[in-house]
Design a protein around this motif. Structure first.
Motif, PDB file in Angstrom:
ATOM      1  N   GLN A   1       0.824  -1.207   0.000  1.00 18.29           N
ATOM      2  CA  GLN A   1       0.000   0.000   0.000  1.00 18.29           C
ATOM      3  C   GLN A   1       0.864   1.265   0.000  1.00 18.29           C
ATOM      4  O   GLN A   1       0.518   2.245  -0.647  1.00 18.29           O
ATOM      5  CB  GLN A   1      -0.952  -0.007   1.199  1.00 18.29           C
ATOM      6  CG  GLN A   1      -2.060  -1.021   1.047  1.00 18.29           C
ATOM      7  CD  GLN A   1      -2.918  -1.158   2.293  1.00 18.29           C
ATOM      8  OE1 GLN A   1      -2.603  -0.600   3.343  1.00 18.29           O
ATOM      9  NE2 GLN A   1      -4.003  -1.916   2.177  1.00 18.29           N
ATOM     10  N   GLU A   2       1.985   1.224   0.714  1.00 19.98           N
ATOM     11  CA  GLU A   2       2.919   2.354   0.676  1.00 19.98           C
ATOM     12  C   GLU A   2       3.424   2.597  -0.738  1.00 19.98           C
ATOM     13  O   GLU A   2       3.450   3.733  -1.210  1.00 19.98           O
ATOM     14  CB  GLU A   2       4.138   2.072   1.567  1.00 19.98           C
ATOM     15  CG  GLU A   2       3.968   2.353   3.018  1.00 19.98           C
ATOM     16  CD  GLU A   2       5.273   2.070   3.754  1.00 19.98           C
ATOM     17  OE1 GLU A   2       6.333   2.585   3.344  1.00 19.98           O
ATOM     18  OE2 GLU A   2       5.209   1.317   4.739  1.00 19.98           O
ATOM     19  N   ILE A   3       3.835   1.525  -1.393  1.00 22.84           N
ATOM     20  CA  ILE A   3       4.352   1.639  -2.757  1.00 22.84           C
ATOM     21  C   ILE A   3       3.259   2.158  -3.684  1.00 22.84           C
ATOM     22  O   ILE A   3       3.505   3.029  -4.522  1.00 22.84           O
ATOM     23  CB  ILE A   3       4.901   0.279  -3.249  1.00 22.84           C
ATOM     24  CG1 ILE A   3       6.121  -0.128  -2.414  1.00 22.84           C
ATOM     25  CG2 ILE A   3       5.264   0.341  -4.736  1.00 22.84           C
ATOM     26  CD1 ILE A   3       6.566  -1.561  -2.623  1.00 22.84           C
ATOM     27  N   ALA A   4       2.043   1.639  -3.530  1.00 23.87           N
ATOM     28  CA  ALA A   4       0.927   2.071  -4.378  1.00 23.87           C
ATOM     29  C   ALA A   4       0.636   3.555  -4.191  1.00 23.87           C
ATOM     30  O   ALA A   4       0.316   4.257  -5.153  1.00 23.87           O
ATOM     31  CB  ALA A   4      -0.318   1.250  -4.072  1.00 23.87           C
ATOM     32  N   GLY A   5       0.764   4.040  -2.959  1.00 23.59           N
ATOM     33  CA  GLY A   5       0.501   5.447  -2.698  1.00 23.59           C
ATOM     34  C   GLY A   5       1.553   6.372  -3.272  1.00 23.59           C
ATOM     35  O   GLY A   5       1.266   7.521  -3.606  1.00 23.59           O
ATOM     36  N   ASP A   6       2.764   5.874  -3.410  1.00 21.14           N
ATOM     37  CA  ASP A   6       3.878   6.703  -3.884  1.00 21.14           C
ATOM     38  C   ASP A   6       4.137   6.600  -5.383  1.00 21.14           C
ATOM     39  O   ASP A   6       4.873   7.421  -5.926  1.00 21.14           O
ATOM     40  CB  ASP A   6       5.165   6.321  -3.152  1.00 21.14           C
ATOM     41  CG  ASP A   6       5.106   6.635  -1.662  1.00 21.14           C
ATOM     42  OD1 ASP A   6       4.269   7.466  -1.271  1.00 21.14           O
ATOM     43  OD2 ASP A   6       5.892   6.042  -0.902  1.00 21.14           O
ATOM     44  N   ASN A   7       3.575   5.591  -6.042  1.00 21.27           N
ATOM     45  CA  ASN A   7       3.908   5.326  -7.448  1.00 21.27           C
ATOM     46  C   ASN A   7       2.639   5.063  -8.249  1.00 21.27           C
ATOM     47  O   ASN A   7       1.895   4.136  -7.937  1.00 21.27           O
ATOM     48  CB  ASN A   7       4.828   4.108  -7.558  1.00 21.27           C
ATOM     49  CG  ASN A   7       6.128   4.313  -6.820  1.00 21.27           C
ATOM     50  OD1 ASN A   7       6.998   5.030  -7.271  1.00 21.27           O
ATOM     51  ND2 ASN A   7       6.233   3.689  -5.649  1.00 21.27           N
TER      52      ASN A   7
END
Length: 127
Positions: free
Chosen positions: A36-42
């Motif tokens: 979810q962190e990666i999805a929010g940043d990319n």
């Protein structure tokens, strides 16, 4: 006459499997949070495709771990039912079912660890 197998070892392996399943379910939660962190940043398309891939894999593994947990509990119940009639031994059928479940668990453990390594390589590139 039926052949019987001592259950102490089988019960220990079932307990180990249940502890392993609990550990891998915690890992799923950690991987999901990182995803979810990666999805929010990319928002790049290639990243979103990999995110979808990993979300699907995590869901598949969660379902499979739940199924394994259920099967281990069912095997424990079968062991307990046989103990009521034999004292401290179980039939080869129940032991064979335990072996099948154990092999499925070990295979799941291997596949899960491969997924985790693949995910960590992906996360290193995009976090």
């Amino acid at each position: 006459m039926k052949n019987y197998v001592n259950i102490k070892h089988i019960k220990n392996l079932n307990n180990d499997g249940l502890r392993g399943i609990a550990f891998y379910k915690q890992e799923l939660g950690i991987l999901q949070e990182r995803l979810q962190e990666i999805a929010g940043d990319n928002t790049a398309r290639e990243v979103q495709e990999k995110i979808d891939h990993f979300q699907n894999q995590l869901l598949i593994h969660e379902n499979y771990l739940n199924e394994l947990k259920h099967d281990i509990h069912a095997n424990d119940e079968a062991i307990e039912a046989e103990l009521l009639t034999t004292g401290d031994l179980i039939s080869e059928n129940v032991a064979a079912e335990h072996t099948r479940i154990r092999e499925r668990y070990l295979n799941e453990e291997k596949i899960f660890n491969e997924l985790r390594h693949e995910f960590n390589r992906f996360a290193a590139d995009w976090m």
